[in-house]
Design a protein around this motif. Structure first.
Motif, short mmCIF file in Angstrom:
data_model
loop_
_atom_site.label_atom_id
_atom_site.label_comp_id
_atom_site.label_asym_id
_atom_site.label_seq_id
_atom_site.Cartn_x
_atom_site.Cartn_y
_atom_site.Cartn_z
N UNK A 151 0.82 -1.23 0.00
CA UNK A 151 0.00 0.00 0.00
C UNK A 151 0.85 1.28 0.00
N UNK A 152 2.17 1.14 0.27
CA UNK A 152 3.01 2.34 0.36
C UNK A 152 3.49 2.74 -1.03
N UNK A 153 2.62 3.25 -1.84
CA UNK A 153 2.97 3.69 -3.19
C UNK A 153 2.38 5.08 -3.45
N UNK A 154 2.94 5.74 -4.45
CA UNK A 154 2.45 7.06 -4.88
C UNK A 154 2.45 8.07 -3.72
N UNK A 155 3.51 8.05 -2.90
CA UNK A 155 3.66 9.02 -1.83
C UNK A 155 2.67 8.85 -0.70
N UNK A 156 2.25 7.62 -0.44
CA UNK A 156 1.28 7.35 0.63
C UNK A 156 1.91 7.62 2.00
N UNK A 157 1.07 7.79 2.97
CA UNK A 157 1.51 8.05 4.35
C UNK A 157 2.32 6.86 4.87
N UNK A 158 3.42 7.15 5.49
CA UNK A 158 4.34 6.10 5.94
C UNK A 158 4.06 5.63 7.35
N UNK A 159 3.05 6.20 8.00
CA UNK A 159 2.70 5.75 9.33
C UNK A 159 3.41 6.54 10.41
N UNK A 160 3.23 6.10 11.67
CA UNK A 160 3.84 6.77 12.81
C UNK A 160 3.84 5.83 13.99
N UNK A 161 4.02 6.44 15.17
CA UNK A 161 4.09 5.63 16.39
C UNK A 161 3.08 6.07 17.46
N UNK A 162 2.50 7.25 17.30
CA UNK A 162 1.51 7.74 18.26
C UNK A 162 0.23 8.18 17.53
N UNK A 163 -0.83 8.27 18.34
CA UNK A 163 -2.13 8.67 17.76
C UNK A 163 -2.11 10.11 17.23
N UNK A 164 -1.41 10.98 17.94
CA UNK A 164 -1.33 12.37 17.50
C UNK A 164 -0.59 12.48 16.17
N UNK A 165 0.35 11.60 15.92
CA UNK A 165 1.07 11.63 14.65
C UNK A 165 0.18 11.18 13.48
N UNK A 166 -0.95 10.57 13.83
CA UNK A 166 -1.86 10.12 12.79
C UNK A 166 -2.77 11.23 12.25
N UNK A 167 -2.73 12.43 12.86
CA UNK A 167 -3.52 13.56 12.37
C UNK A 167 -2.82 14.18 11.16
N UNK A 168 -3.60 14.42 10.10
CA UNK A 168 -3.04 15.01 8.87
C UNK A 168 -2.89 16.51 9.03
N UNK A 169 -1.98 17.08 8.26
CA UNK A 169 -1.86 18.53 8.20
C UNK A 169 -2.73 19.08 7.08
N UNK A 170 -2.71 18.43 5.94
CA UNK A 170 -3.57 18.76 4.81
C UNK A 170 -4.05 17.44 4.21
N UNK A 171 -5.15 17.00 4.73
CA UNK A 171 -5.60 15.65 4.39
C UNK A 171 -5.86 15.47 2.89
N UNK A 172 -6.36 16.50 2.22
CA UNK A 172 -6.66 16.40 0.79
C UNK A 172 -5.40 16.04 -0.01
N UNK A 173 -4.26 16.45 0.47
CA UNK A 173 -3.01 16.14 -0.21
C UNK A 173 -2.38 14.84 0.27
N UNK A 174 -2.61 14.50 1.51
CA UNK A 174 -1.88 13.38 2.12
C UNK A 174 -2.57 12.03 1.93
#
Length: 272
Positions: A151-174
């Motif tokens: 699933x990690x293709x075309x600049x997809x989100x690479x994940x994180x380690x905390x719930x707060x890191x899961x919030x997008x900055x600009x979801x339409x782009x991410x």
């Protein structure tokens, strides 16, 4: 003496001669009066008194009054007879109209039900028809794709380690759809199971904060575990997992939908 006798006899004769015609004239006059009185009495008998005349007039007027009283009744009867066909015509014209007006709601209901049937058919697990088109994939193939993080293709989100890191900055782009990721390569939920627990009619809440697995938030529902591969929008509340109703649906891959934000969908995959 003889002269006196003669004179007295002449006087008597003259006296009786004058008296006799006088009495005769009186008798004639009396007879005429009597006849006149008799004729008057007959006329009086022949002509009724004023009371009798009034009675006769009243009796004569009664039929006229009856006729005058009967005339309005006859006129009313004629009017009613004339109005009856008109009323019947009006009723005859109104009855079809009333029937049509009574049938219109039924026809409208029938049309609405006919219109709703295809909608209901579409509302039936849309994902069922979509899943019939999904390719068949073995468990080994799904596990291999998961280990490779396909699933990690075309600049997809690479994940994180905390719930707060899961919030997008600009979801339409991410965020990325499954088409942008190159297609869904994970495990497919069986058709019967999907219809029982998944789809827009089966919503639920995560309740507890998702845990992280392979660097992505993980949650369970319907006997399956899922990885959240997209960051959640920046305008969502941080506790949306407990406050918002969500559901899992299929469209060229699995997505998590939030009923409060129906236009947003987050890419997820079944964890093996």
């Amino acid at each position: 003496m003889q002269f006196m006798r003669v004179t007295s006899a002449v006087a008597l004769f003259l006296l009786f001669g004058t008296i006799g015609p006088a009495y005769a004239q009186r008798d004639r006059q009396n007879e005429k009066q009597g006849k006149a009185e008799k004729q008057q009495g007959r006329q009086q008998k022949a002509t009724p008194p004023a009371a009798q005349q009034q009675r006769s007039q009243g009796q004569a007027q009664q039929p006229q009054q009856r006729q005058s009283a009967q005339r309005p009744q006859q006129q009313r009867a004629q009017q009613t007879q004339q109005q009856r066909p008109q009323q019947q015509r009006v009723q005859q014209t109104q009855q079809p109209q009333q029937r049509q007006s009574a049938q219109q709601p039924q026809q409208q209901r029938a049309q609405e039900t006919q219109q709703q049937r295809p909608q209901q058919q579409q509302a039936q697990p849309y994902q069922q028809t979509r899943q019939q088109q999904q390719p068949q994939r073995t468990r080994q193939q799904a596990v291999a794709w998961q280990q490779q993080r396909g699933w990690q293709q075309q600049g997809a989100w690479q994940g994180g380690s905390t719930w707060q890191q899961g919030r997008a900055r600009q979801w339409e782009r991410e965020h990325r759809t499954w088409v942008q990721r190159g297609g869904y390569g994970g495990y497919y939920i069986p058709q019967a199971t999907f219809g029982l627990y998944f789809g827009r009619q089966h919503f639920f809440r995560l309740r507890s904060l998702p845990t992280f697995y392979m660097g992505y938030p993980r949650f369970s529902y319907g006997g399956f575990s899922f990885l959240l591969l997209d960051p959640w929008p920046e305008y969502w509340e941080e506790n949306w997992y407990d406050a918002d109703d969500v559901y899992v649906d299929y469209d060229d891959g699995y997505y998590l939908y939030n009923r409060r934000y129906p236009s947003v969908r987050l890419s997820i995959t079944v964890v093996m």
